[in-house]
Design a protein around this motif. Structure first.
Motif, short mmCIF file in Angstrom:
data_model
loop_
_atom_site.label_atom_id
_atom_site.label_comp_id
_atom_site.label_asym_id
_atom_site.label_seq_id
_atom_site.Cartn_x
_atom_site.Cartn_y
_atom_site.Cartn_z
N ALA A 30 0.72 -1.06 -0.02
CA ALA A 30 0.09 0.00 0.00
C ALA A 30 0.83 1.08 -0.06
N GLU A 31 2.13 1.30 0.72
CA GLU A 31 2.84 2.30 0.68
C GLU A 31 3.54 2.62 -0.76
N VAL A 32 3.89 1.52 -1.24
CA VAL A 32 4.42 1.48 -2.46
C VAL A 32 3.37 2.30 -3.72
N LEU A 33 2.10 1.67 -3.53
CA LEU A 33 1.24 2.41 -4.38
C LEU A 33 0.86 3.91 -4.07
N GLY A 34 0.97 4.54 -2.81
CA GLY A 34 0.83 5.79 -2.38
C GLY A 34 1.99 6.39 -3.06
N ASP A 35 3.37 6.13 -2.84
CA ASP A 35 4.52 6.72 -3.57
C ASP A 35 4.13 6.81 -4.85
N HIS A 36 3.80 5.87 -5.65
CA HIS A 36 3.67 5.80 -7.08
C HIS A 36 2.73 6.77 -7.63
N LEU A 37 1.48 6.73 -7.09
CA LEU A 37 0.37 7.77 -7.07
C LEU A 37 0.96 9.18 -6.88
N ALA A 38 1.83 9.53 -5.99
CA ALA A 38 2.40 10.74 -5.91
C ALA A 38 3.33 10.88 -7.03
N GLU A 39 4.09 10.08 -7.39
CA GLU A 39 4.85 10.43 -8.69
C GLU A 39 4.33 10.76 -9.89
N LEU A 40 3.09 9.89 -9.98
CA LEU A 40 2.22 10.24 -11.14
C LEU A 40 1.46 11.64 -10.98
N MET A 194 -10.37 -13.90 -14.72
CA MET A 194 -9.50 -12.71 -14.73
C MET A 194 -9.30 -12.41 -13.40
N ASN A 195 -10.19 -12.72 -12.29
CA ASN A 195 -10.12 -12.45 -11.24
C ASN A 195 -9.01 -13.15 -10.48
N TRP A 196 -8.68 -14.46 -10.80
CA TRP A 196 -7.29 -14.87 -10.10
C TRP A 196 -6.11 -14.30 -10.33
N GLN A 197 -6.06 -13.49 -11.34
CA GLN A 197 -4.85 -12.67 -12.01
C GLN A 197 -4.69 -11.60 -11.18
N ILE A 198 -5.80 -10.98 -10.33
CA ILE A 198 -5.65 -9.74 -9.67
C ILE A 198 -4.66 -9.73 -8.59
N VAL A 199 -3.72 -8.71 -8.88
CA VAL A 199 -2.68 -8.61 -8.01
C VAL A 199 -2.98 -7.72 -6.85
N ASN A 200 -2.55 -7.98 -5.64
CA ASN A 200 -2.85 -7.08 -4.45
C ASN A 200 -2.40 -5.49 -4.62
N THR A 201 -2.94 -4.42 -4.37
CA THR A 201 -2.78 -3.08 -4.76
C THR A 201 -2.93 -3.00 -6.17
N SER A 202 -3.09 -3.79 -7.07
CA SER A 202 -3.22 -3.36 -8.60
C SER A 202 -4.32 -2.32 -8.74
N LEU A 203 -3.97 -1.66 -9.88
CA LEU A 203 -4.91 -0.54 -10.38
C LEU A 203 -5.70 -1.03 -11.59
N VAL A 222 2.51 -1.99 -12.15
CA VAL A 222 3.83 -1.37 -12.48
C VAL A 222 4.61 -0.75 -11.05
N HIS A 223 3.77 -0.40 -10.21
CA HIS A 223 4.31 0.37 -9.11
C HIS A 223 5.13 -0.85 -8.12
N LEU A 224 4.75 -1.96 -8.18
CA LEU A 224 5.48 -2.99 -7.73
C LEU A 224 6.45 -3.67 -8.48
N GLU A 225 6.46 -3.73 -9.72
CA GLU A 225 7.34 -4.36 -10.71
C GLU A 225 8.63 -3.64 -10.74
N LEU A 226 8.37 -2.02 -10.61
CA LEU A 226 9.35 -1.25 -10.74
C LEU A 226 10.59 -1.44 -9.60
N LEU A 227 10.21 -2.23 -8.38
CA LEU A 227 11.03 -2.28 -7.36
C LEU A 227 11.83 -3.52 -7.50
N LYS A 228 11.67 -4.35 -8.51
CA LYS A 228 12.31 -5.57 -8.92
C LYS A 228 12.38 -6.52 -7.66
N ALA A 229 11.13 -6.33 -6.90
CA ALA A 229 11.22 -7.15 -5.68
C ALA A 229 10.10 -8.33 -5.88
N PRO A 230 10.21 -9.62 -6.40
CA PRO A 230 9.08 -10.47 -6.78
C PRO A 230 8.36 -10.70 -5.55
#
Length: 236
Positions: A30-40, A194-203, A222-230
Motif C-alpha cells: 500500500a505504501e509503494v502504491l501511495g508513492d507511485h500515485l504521488a510520483e504520477l 481474470m479475477n484469479w490474476q488480480i494482484v494485491n494493490t493493483s490498479l 507497475v508500481h510493484l514491478e519497478l522495485l524488482k522485488a518479486p
C-alpha cells in the motif's frame, strides 16, 4: 471523461484466524502504491473504501504516503457496497453437496495455508457453481445479490460525480470482478478467470461520462514491478 481507479487491498492474513488484517507485506504494498500515485501526480477528488479493515488500511497507508509527498487527499468515505463477497457464506452454502466429489475438502479448508494449490482448486470449483445461480441456498449470499449490491455502489458514485472527477475506490478482487462483469458484459465465469490474476494493490481504471462506463485498464502492477522485488507480487 472521469476516472474511477479500482484498487485492490494489500496482502491480507491468508490462513490466519482473522483474514481481514493486512500483513506487513500488505502494508508495504500500500505504501509503494501511495508513492507511485504521488510520483504520477494523481490527485483524487474522492476516495471511497469498502468497510472491511483490509480495504480501509490499504487506503490510509497509501493516502498517507501521497499526502507526505505533498498531494492533498480528500477524506476517506466508506461504502459497504464495495466490500468483498462473503466467501464463508458461499462455501458453507455450496460445499455440502460437493463433499462426495471432494473428500479432502474439509481438511483443505481447515488449513488452507498449508494446502494453497488445493484450496485454490476447490475454491474455484465452488465459485464456478456459485456464479451459475443454480445452486443458491437460502440465507447464503448469491452471486446475483452480490452483483446487485456492487451495481448500487457504482450507480451512487456516478450520480454524485462531477465531470472529469478522479475517484479512488479501495476494494477487493471479487468486487472488481463484479464490476468487470457489469461494465464489459463478459460472462461471470470469464470475469472470474481474470479475477484469479488480480494482484494485491493493483490498479484497474474505469472511465465514465455521465452514466456511461468503459474499462480503460486492468490489473496494473507497475508500481510493484519497478522495485524488482518479486515478493511484492501477491494474490491474496
Amino acid at each position: 471523461m472521469g476516472s474511477i481507479y479500482l484498487i485492490r487491498h494489500g496482502q491480507a492474513s491468508f490462513g490466519a484466524d482473522d483474514y481481514d488484517v493486512l500483513s506487513p507485506l500488505g502494508v508495504r504494498q500500500a505504501e509503494v502504491l501511495g508513492d507511485h500515485l504521488a510520483e504520477l501526480g494523481i490527485r483524487f477528488d474522492r476516495c471511497v473504501s469498502g468497510s472491511l479493515r483490509r480495504q480501509q488500511h490499504t487506503a490510509s497507508a497509501a493516502l498517507q504516503r501521497s499526502v507526505a509527498a505533498g498531494l492533498a487527499a480528500p477524506e476517506l468515505e466508506i461504502d459497504a457496497a464495495f466490500n468483498e463477497f462473503d466467501a464463508e457464506s458461499v462455501i458453507h452454502g455450496l460445499l455440502p453437496a460437493m463433499l462426495p466429489d471432494e473428500p479432502d475438502a474439509l481438511t483443505i479448508l481447515g488449513n488452507p495455508k498449508e494446502h494453497r494449490a488445493a484450496f485454490q482448486h476447490l475454491f474455484a470449483r465452488i465459485i464456478d457453481r456459485w456464479v451459475t445461480g443454480q445452486y443458491d441456498q437460502p440465507n447464503h449470499e448469491t452471486w446475483q445479490g452480490f452483483v446487485d449490491t456492487v451495481r448500487g455502489g457504482l450507480e451512487r458514485l456516478l450520480a454524485q460525480a462531477a465531470r472529469g472527477d478522479k475517484i479512488a475506490v479501495f476494494t477487493s478482487g471479487g468486487t472488481i470482478t463484479a464490476l468487470l462483469h457489469l461494465v464489459t458484459g463478459m460472462p461471470a465465469g470469464s470475469a472470474f478467470d481474470m479475477n484469479w490474476q488480480i494482484v494485491n494493490t493493483s490498479l484497474s481504471r474505469l472511465q465514465f461520462r455521465g452514466s456511461e462506463v468503459t474499462l480503460a485498464s486492468f490489473n496494473s502492477r507497475v508500481h510493484l514491478e519497478l522495485l524488482k522485488a518479486p515478493e511484492l507480487i501477491t494474490y491474496r
